[in-house]
Design a protein around this motif. Structure first.
Motif, PDB file in Angstrom:
ATOM      1  N   UNK A   2       1.137  -0.993  -0.022  1.00 22.44           N
ATOM      2  CA  UNK A   2       0.029  -0.305   0.347  1.00 22.44           C
ATOM      3  C   UNK A   2       0.878   0.764  -0.224  1.00 22.44           C
ATOM      4  N   UNK A   3       0.472   2.643  -0.996  1.00 21.62           N
ATOM      5  CA  UNK A   3       1.418   3.549  -0.584  1.00 21.62           C
ATOM      6  C   UNK A   3       0.672   4.975  -0.789  1.00 21.62           C
ATOM      7  N   UNK A   4       1.040   5.458  -0.286  1.00 23.10           N
ATOM      8  CA  UNK A   4       0.588   7.085   0.011  1.00 23.10           C
ATOM      9  C   UNK A   4       1.263   7.779  -0.794  1.00 23.10           C
ATOM     10  N   UNK A   5       0.984   8.260  -1.790  1.00 18.15           N
ATOM     11  CA  UNK A   5       1.471   9.675  -2.395  1.00 18.15           C
ATOM     12  C   UNK A   5       1.702  10.688  -1.977  1.00 18.15           C
ATOM     13  N   UNK A   6       2.572  11.838  -0.588  1.00 15.43           N
ATOM     14  CA  UNK A   6       2.243  12.518   0.298  1.00 15.43           C
ATOM     15  C   UNK A   6       2.364  14.236  -0.404  1.00 15.43           C
ATOM     16  N   UNK A   7       2.050  13.640  -1.766  1.00 13.38           N
ATOM     17  CA  UNK A   7       2.973  15.416  -2.723  1.00 13.38           C
ATOM     18  C   UNK A   7       2.361  15.084  -4.099  1.00 13.38           C
ATOM     19  N   UNK A   8       2.069  15.210  -4.749  1.00  9.37           N
ATOM     20  CA  UNK A   8       1.655  15.187  -6.214  1.00  9.37           C
ATOM     21  C   UNK A   8       0.739  16.007  -6.723  1.00  9.37           C
ATOM     22  N   UNK A   9       0.436  16.449  -7.695  1.00  9.96           N
ATOM     23  CA  UNK A   9      -0.122  17.291  -8.323  1.00  9.96           C
ATOM     24  C   UNK A   9      -0.571  16.688  -9.775  1.00  9.96           C
ATOM     25  N   UNK A  10      -1.682  15.890  -9.087  1.00 11.29           N
ATOM     26  CA  UNK A  10      -2.864  15.575 -10.023  1.00 11.29           C
ATOM     27  C   UNK A  10      -3.366  15.683 -11.065  1.00 11.29           C
ATOM     28  N   UNK A  27      -3.279   4.289  -2.942  1.00 14.98           N
ATOM     29  CA  UNK A  27      -4.468   3.524  -2.183  1.00 14.98           C
ATOM     30  C   UNK A  27      -4.614   5.547  -2.160  1.00 14.98           C
ATOM     31  N   UNK A  28      -3.518   6.142  -1.461  1.00 16.06           N
ATOM     32  CA  UNK A  28      -4.170   7.622  -1.567  1.00 16.06           C
ATOM     33  C   UNK A  28      -3.038   8.850  -1.512  1.00 16.06           C
ATOM     34  N   UNK A  29      -3.502   9.958  -1.401  1.00 16.31           N
ATOM     35  CA  UNK A  29      -2.222  10.883  -2.119  1.00 16.31           C
ATOM     36  C   UNK A  29      -2.528  12.036  -1.219  1.00 16.31           C
ATOM     37  N   UNK A  30      -2.271  13.096  -1.415  1.00 11.83           N
ATOM     38  CA  UNK A  30      -2.399  14.567  -1.058  1.00 11.83           C
ATOM     39  C   UNK A  30      -1.820  14.811  -2.363  1.00 11.83           C
ATOM     40  N   UNK A  31      -2.597  16.138  -2.805  1.00 12.81           N
ATOM     41  CA  UNK A  31      -2.142  16.929  -3.796  1.00 12.81           C
ATOM     42  C   UNK A  31      -2.183  18.181  -2.913  1.00 12.81           C
ATOM     43  N   UNK A  32      -1.215  19.187  -3.275  1.00 12.46           N
ATOM     44  CA  UNK A  32      -0.888  20.324  -2.556  1.00 12.46           C
ATOM     45  C   UNK A  32      -0.972  21.707  -3.883  1.00 12.46           C
ATOM     46  N   UNK A  64     -10.583   5.242  -9.196  1.00 12.12           N
ATOM     47  CA  UNK A  64      -9.804   4.160  -9.679  1.00 12.12           C
ATOM     48  C   UNK A  64      -9.681   3.568  -7.932  1.00 12.12           C
ATOM     49  N   UNK A  65     -10.419   3.795  -7.046  1.00 15.62           N
ATOM     50  CA  UNK A  65      -9.960   3.511  -5.750  1.00 15.62           C
ATOM     51  C   UNK A  65      -9.018   4.445  -4.985  1.00 15.62           C
ATOM     52  N   UNK A  66      -8.007   5.325  -4.760  1.00 14.58           N
ATOM     53  CA  UNK A  66      -8.039   6.070  -4.155  1.00 14.58           C
ATOM     54  C   UNK A  66      -8.301   7.151  -3.788  1.00 14.58           C
ATOM     55  N   UNK A  67      -7.698   7.283  -2.475  1.00 18.39           N
ATOM     56  CA  UNK A  67      -8.355   8.825  -1.394  1.00 18.39           C
ATOM     57  C   UNK A  67      -7.488   9.665  -1.775  1.00 18.39           C
ATOM     58  N   UNK A  68      -8.415  11.024  -1.949  1.00 20.09           N
ATOM     59  CA  UNK A  68      -7.832  12.055  -2.731  1.00 20.09           C
ATOM     60  C   UNK A  68      -7.701  13.015  -2.123  1.00 20.09           C
ATOM     61  N   UNK A  69      -6.398  13.287  -1.258  1.00 20.57           N
ATOM     62  CA  UNK A  69      -7.402  15.167  -0.067  1.00 20.57           C
ATOM     63  C   UNK A  69      -5.615  16.560  -0.673  1.00 20.57           C
ATOM     64  N   UNK A  70      -5.985  17.183  -0.107  1.00 23.62           N
ATOM     65  CA  UNK A  70      -5.401  18.235  -0.708  1.00 23.62           C
ATOM     66  C   UNK A  70      -4.824  19.020   0.754  1.00 23.62           C
TER      67      UNK A  70
END
Length: 282
Positions: A2-10, A27-32, A64-70
């Motif tokens: 399982x991977x959480x990308x904590x900084x990606x500009x989708x 499975x999760x990411x944060x978009x700053x 695609x089953x990915x939790x998106x936060x910003x």
């Protein structure tokens, strides 16, 4: 894995990237919020952009089953443009939104007085809203920039242990670690860190409080760099638990400081404001 990308500009990536990221274990990411490559000329363009980070991008990710936060902020580069300064007055209404898990990216680009003002103001907003902060260290004069950043944090009401100092490298990691901040590394194909240098840093400093991201944006970048770091760690005899700590539990712990992290998969809606990600049919 399982991977959480904590900084990606989708916002800069295609829908196909979401599909590939899910297949790689994301499975999760944060978009700053960040600079889009071309100067924005009014605060209204930021408002539309922030709305997309809270609406359209979570919708795309959910397919695609990915939790998106910003994270929301006036970024350092555009802090130098007086046309953008009123954005600071717009931030409070966004910092109360459920999908916002930090104030960011804030920090330095060219280390100007305008950037000093914006950084101090947004650290205050983070403290006032009970949010952590994602801080961008400059691409030039990195050690000088890190030290200046840490000085401003020390003068603020926000505790340094609620700050993620990002874009670190071998020249800045030790002082950032000693400050008590969380440590962020952006892994790129050609610049900043690569996965092999990242493994060397982890060998020397350990995996505690370390977050690894792809920061993938409109430039040459790779949204699967988090998975490549994980594979490089395993090839270098790090354990699966070490990989899970760096690529999942550490970002969960940091952004969990917001009290707003939602990691359960969200059932995807068919449409967002009448639009889908499909082309040419149902």
């Amino acid at each position: 894995m399982r991977i959480f990308d904590p900084h990606i500009h989708m916002t800069s990536r295609t829908t196909d990237d979401y599909q590939a990221m899910y297949a790689a274990g994301v499975r999760a990411l944060v978009e700053p919020s960040f600079w889009l490559g071309q100067p924005r000329t009014s605060p209204e363009s930021f408002v539309d952009y922030f709305d997309a980070l809270l609406g359209w991008e979570p919708f795309r990710a959910a397919q695609y089953g990915i939790a998106h936060h910003c994270t929301i902020a006036l970024n350092p580069k555009e802090a130098n443009d007086p046309r953008c300064a009123p954005v600071l007055d717009e931030l409070p209404r966004y910092l109360v939104k459920d999908g916002v898990v930090a104030v960011g990216e804030i920090g330095y680009d060219s280390m100007t007085p305008a950037e000093d003002t914006a950084l101090a103001a947004q650290l205050e907003l983070a403290a006032g809203h009970g949010l952590p902060a994602l801080v961008h260290t400059p691409h030039r004069d990195k050690l000088v920039g890190l030290r200046r950043t840490l000085d401003v944090i020390a003068e603020s009401r926000l505790s340094v242990d609620r700050v993620l100092v990002d874009h670190l490298n071998e020249s800045t990691v030790e002082e950032a670690r000693d400050s008590g901040a969380w440590l962020g590394f952006s892994v790129y194909p050609d610049t900043k860190m690569d996965e092999h240098r990242m493994v060397s840093v982890l060998r020397e400093y350990g995996p505690e409080r370390v977050l690894v991201n792809s920061a993938a944006d409109w430039g040459r970048s790779d949204p699967l760099k988090t998975r490549k770091v994980a594979d490089a760690m395993l090839a270098a005899d790090f354990t699966e638990d070490d990989v899970d700590l760096v690529l999942w539990r550490n970002p969960v712990a940091f952004y969990g400081l917001s009290g707003r992290l939602a990691l359960e998969p969200v059932k995807p809606e068919t449409l967002h404001e009448g639009n889908s990600i499909l082309r040419g049919g149902e």
